[in-house]
Design a protein around this motif. Structure first.
Motif, mmCIF file in Angstrom:
data_model
loop_
_atom_site.group_PDB
_atom_site.id
_atom_site.type_symbol
_atom_site.label_atom_id
_atom_site.label_comp_id
_atom_site.label_asym_id
_atom_site.label_seq_id
_atom_site.Cartn_x
_atom_site.Cartn_y
_atom_site.Cartn_z
ATOM 1 N N ARG A 154 0.855 -1.195 0.000
ATOM 2 C CA ARG A 154 0.000 0.000 0.000
ATOM 3 C C ARG A 154 0.891 1.245 0.000
ATOM 4 N NH1 ARG A 154 -2.953 -0.465 4.767
ATOM 5 N NH2 ARG A 154 -1.768 1.119 5.853
ATOM 6 N N VAL A 155 0.478 2.252 -0.763
ATOM 7 C CA VAL A 155 1.304 3.450 -0.909
ATOM 8 C C VAL A 155 0.568 4.692 -0.420
ATOM 9 C CG1 VAL A 155 2.601 4.902 -2.514
ATOM 10 C CG2 VAL A 155 2.481 2.433 -2.901
ATOM 11 N N SER A 156 1.261 5.427 0.440
ATOM 12 C CA SER A 156 0.782 6.732 0.896
ATOM 13 C C SER A 156 1.817 7.764 0.494
ATOM 14 C CB SER A 156 0.606 6.717 2.418
ATOM 15 O OG SER A 156 0.223 7.991 2.907
ATOM 16 N N ILE A 157 1.384 8.958 0.118
ATOM 17 C CA ILE A 157 2.365 9.998 -0.205
ATOM 18 C C ILE A 157 2.127 11.231 0.667
ATOM 19 C CG2 ILE A 157 2.674 9.146 -2.563
ATOM 20 C CD1 ILE A 157 1.173 11.539 -3.583
ATOM 21 N N PHE A 158 3.225 11.803 1.098
ATOM 22 C CA PHE A 158 3.253 12.966 1.974
ATOM 23 C C PHE A 158 2.746 14.175 1.201
ATOM 24 C CE2 PHE A 158 5.996 15.276 5.278
ATOM 25 C CZ PHE A 158 5.332 14.727 6.357
ATOM 26 N N LEU A 159 1.769 14.892 1.762
ATOM 27 C CA LEU A 159 1.148 15.998 1.045
ATOM 28 C C LEU A 159 0.930 17.183 1.980
ATOM 29 C CD1 LEU A 159 0.312 15.670 -1.976
ATOM 30 C CD2 LEU A 159 -2.051 15.693 -1.205
ATOM 31 N N ASN A 160 1.180 18.376 1.471
ATOM 32 C CA ASN A 160 0.824 19.587 2.208
ATOM 33 C C ASN A 160 -0.694 19.760 2.217
ATOM 34 O OD1 ASN A 160 3.563 20.250 2.576
ATOM 35 N ND2 ASN A 160 3.638 21.338 0.613
ATOM 36 N N ALA A 161 -1.157 20.689 3.021
ATOM 37 C CA ALA A 161 -2.590 21.005 3.043
ATOM 38 C C ALA A 161 -2.920 21.853 1.818
ATOM 39 C CB ALA A 161 -2.948 21.739 4.329
ATOM 40 N N GLU A 162 -2.944 21.203 0.670
ATOM 41 C CA GLU A 162 -3.176 21.857 -0.619
ATOM 42 C C GLU A 162 -4.176 21.022 -1.415
ATOM 43 O OE1 GLU A 162 1.288 23.817 -1.206
ATOM 44 O OE2 GLU A 162 0.814 21.899 -2.168
ATOM 45 N N PRO A 163 -5.440 21.403 -1.378
ATOM 46 C CA PRO A 163 -6.465 20.597 -2.060
ATOM 47 C C PRO A 163 -6.178 20.363 -3.533
ATOM 48 C CG PRO A 163 -7.483 22.248 -0.634
ATOM 49 C CD PRO A 163 -6.018 22.554 -0.646
ATOM 50 N N ASP A 164 -5.501 21.299 -4.187
ATOM 51 C CA ASP A 164 -5.260 21.161 -5.624
ATOM 52 C C ASP A 164 -4.205 20.110 -5.964
ATOM 53 O OD1 ASP A 164 -3.274 22.832 -4.489
ATOM 54 O OD2 ASP A 164 -2.822 23.714 -6.440
ATOM 55 N N LYS A 165 -3.522 19.581 -4.945
ATOM 56 C CA LYS A 165 -2.515 18.536 -5.194
ATOM 57 C C LYS A 165 -3.070 17.132 -4.978
ATOM 58 C CE LYS A 165 0.930 21.430 -5.922
ATOM 59 N NZ LYS A 165 0.308 22.717 -5.609
ATOM 60 N N VAL A 166 -4.303 17.039 -4.489
ATOM 61 C CA VAL A 166 -4.875 15.732 -4.143
ATOM 62 C C VAL A 166 -5.150 14.896 -5.385
ATOM 63 C CG1 VAL A 166 -6.824 14.567 -3.061
ATOM 64 C CG2 VAL A 166 -5.843 16.595 -1.981
ATOM 65 N N GLU A 167 -5.715 15.496 -6.394
ATOM 66 C CA GLU A 167 -6.040 14.761 -7.625
ATOM 67 C C GLU A 167 -4.787 14.138 -8.222
ATOM 68 O OE1 GLU A 167 -8.086 12.889 -10.384
ATOM 69 O OE2 GLU A 167 -9.133 14.198 -8.958
ATOM 70 N N GLY A 168 -3.672 14.860 -8.145
ATOM 71 C CA GLY A 168 -2.407 14.330 -8.662
ATOM 72 C C GLY A 168 -1.949 13.091 -7.914
ATOM 73 N N ALA A 169 -2.261 13.024 -6.629
ATOM 74 C CA ALA A 169 -1.923 11.829 -5.842
ATOM 75 C C ALA A 169 -2.723 10.630 -6.330
ATOM 76 C CB ALA A 169 -2.184 12.088 -4.360
ATOM 77 N N LYS A 170 -3.988 10.872 -6.590
ATOM 78 C CA LYS A 170 -4.866 9.810 -7.095
ATOM 79 C C LYS A 170 -4.412 9.341 -8.478
ATOM 80 C CE LYS A 170 -8.858 7.457 -7.215
ATOM 81 N NZ LYS A 170 -9.217 6.389 -6.263
ATOM 82 N N THR A 171 -4.124 10.288 -9.346
ATOM 83 C CA THR A 171 -3.699 9.962 -10.714
ATOM 84 C C THR A 171 -2.391 9.183 -10.717
ATOM 85 O OG1 THR A 171 -4.747 12.001 -11.497
ATOM 86 C CG2 THR A 171 -3.169 10.946 -12.973
ATOM 87 N N ALA A 172 -1.515 9.499 -9.767
ATOM 88 C CA ALA A 172 -0.227 8.795 -9.693
ATOM 89 C C ALA A 172 -0.369 7.377 -9.178
ATOM 90 C CB ALA A 172 0.739 9.580 -8.804
ATOM 91 N N GLY A 173 -1.543 7.055 -8.590
ATOM 92 C CA GLY A 173 -1.790 5.692 -8.155
ATOM 93 C C GLY A 173 -1.746 5.457 -6.659
ATOM 94 N N ALA A 174 -1.603 6.537 -5.866
ATOM 95 C CA ALA A 174 -1.524 6.385 -4.413
ATOM 96 C C ALA A 174 -2.830 5.826 -3.844
ATOM 97 C CB ALA A 174 -1.200 7.725 -3.756
ATOM 98 N N ASP A 175 -2.709 5.113 -2.730
ATOM 99 C CA ASP A 175 -3.875 4.620 -2.006
ATOM 100 C C ASP A 175 -4.308 5.611 -0.919
ATOM 101 O OD1 ASP A 175 -3.953 1.796 -3.125
ATOM 102 O OD2 ASP A 175 -1.919 1.852 -2.292
ATOM 103 N N ARG A 176 -3.314 6.311 -0.377
ATOM 104 C CA ARG A 176 -3.563 7.256 0.709
ATOM 105 C C ARG A 176 -2.697 8.500 0.528
ATOM 106 N NH1 ARG A 176 -3.798 3.868 6.481
ATOM 107 N NH2 ARG A 176 -5.416 2.380 5.830
ATOM 108 N N ILE A 177 -3.065 9.558 1.227
ATOM 109 C CA ILE A 177 -2.167 10.678 1.414
ATOM 110 C C ILE A 177 -1.894 10.806 2.909
ATOM 111 C CG2 ILE A 177 -2.916 11.925 -0.644
ATOM 112 C CD1 ILE A 177 -4.478 13.827 1.275
ATOM 113 N N GLU A 178 -0.699 11.272 3.232
ATOM 114 C CA GLU A 178 -0.387 11.607 4.616
ATOM 115 C C GLU A 178 -0.238 13.122 4.703
ATOM 116 O OE1 GLU A 178 3.088 11.185 8.007
ATOM 117 O OE2 GLU A 178 2.661 9.446 6.748
#
Length: 244
Positions: free
Chosen positions: A127-151
């Protein structure tokens, strides 16, 4: 229920400062689980200044809860993770000389890198989680890259929470966290959080972002354990994460 994953890096820092094997990192991990932790997190860095690559290999057969390895996806790190096969790998955009994590991924700028790395990990059943700032506009990119979660990187939250004691308007930043969490949930990403969370600020975060699956806490928990003892400290943190 939000799980507590204990980051044991600081115990390794203490061991390395003196040499030898005190504290015993393997025993620390087992004791954290015995005292109620629902996960163990490690963040090996290239200079092995705290957790060493061999520690990670030695921990794998002993950890009975969730094993989370976080770090920058260099080739050496990826080879380690792919050989150990933890339950979760959290990708962090740290440069090698960073003292600690201090920002999340730009999922737009690094989209191709993230896609390649995440694909490799998920093909190994991790399972893959990626570290993310509190930036809603970066969330879609996490999904597109294939992540399961964001941290969610909660360092700025912790800093602003402290200031808000005398300047309540500073907590305006928290809206960005709520919006980022909402966006992640809406598109099917699960949610973790970590960095500078402590007994003072954790409850507020949990109450306002109840969809949290897991928090990873190390430095503050180890400091508190110096005063309260490790078993009691883990229970104190779990109490902050209670659903009611």
């Amino acid at each position: 229920m939000t799980k507590l994953s204990v980051n044991i890096n600081k115990f390794a820092t203490l061991r390395n400062a003196r040499g030898g094997n005190l504290p015993d990192i393997l025993k620390v991990a087992q004791d954290c689980e015995r005292f109620g932790a629902e996960g163990i997190t490690v963040h090996p860095r290239p200079d092995e200044r705290h957790i060493r690559y061999q520690d990670v290999r030695d921990l794998k057969p002993l950890v009975t809860t969730e094993f989370n390895i976080e770090g920058y996806p260099s080739r050496d790190f990826m080879d380690l993770v792919l050989s150990v096969k933890p339950h979760q790998c959290t990708l962090v955009p740290d440069p090698p000389d960073a003292i600690t994590s201090n920002t999340g991924w730009d999922t737009i700028q690094h989209q191709s890198q993230l896609k390649e790395v995440i694909s490799e990990l998920k093909n190994a059943g991790i399972r893959v989680s990626i570290f993310l700032n509190a930036e809603p506009d970066k969330v879609e990119g996490a999904k597109t890259a294939g992540a399961d979660r964001i941290e969610l990187y909660t360092g700025p939250y912790a800093e602003e929470y402290t200031k808000a004691r005398t300047q309540p308007q500073n907590l305006q930043l928290f809206n960005d966290y709520k919006n980022t969490a909402r966006e992640a949930t809406n598109i099917g990403l699960e949610l973790n959080a970590g960095h500078d969370l402590n007994l003072d600020n954790l409850r507020f975060f949990k109450l306002h972002i109840p969809q949290l699956k897991e928090v990873s806490i190390g430095h503050a928990l180890v400091v508190d354990a110096l005063y309260y003892g490790l078993e009691n400290t883990i229970q104190l943190y779990k109490r902050q994460l209670a659903d009611h």
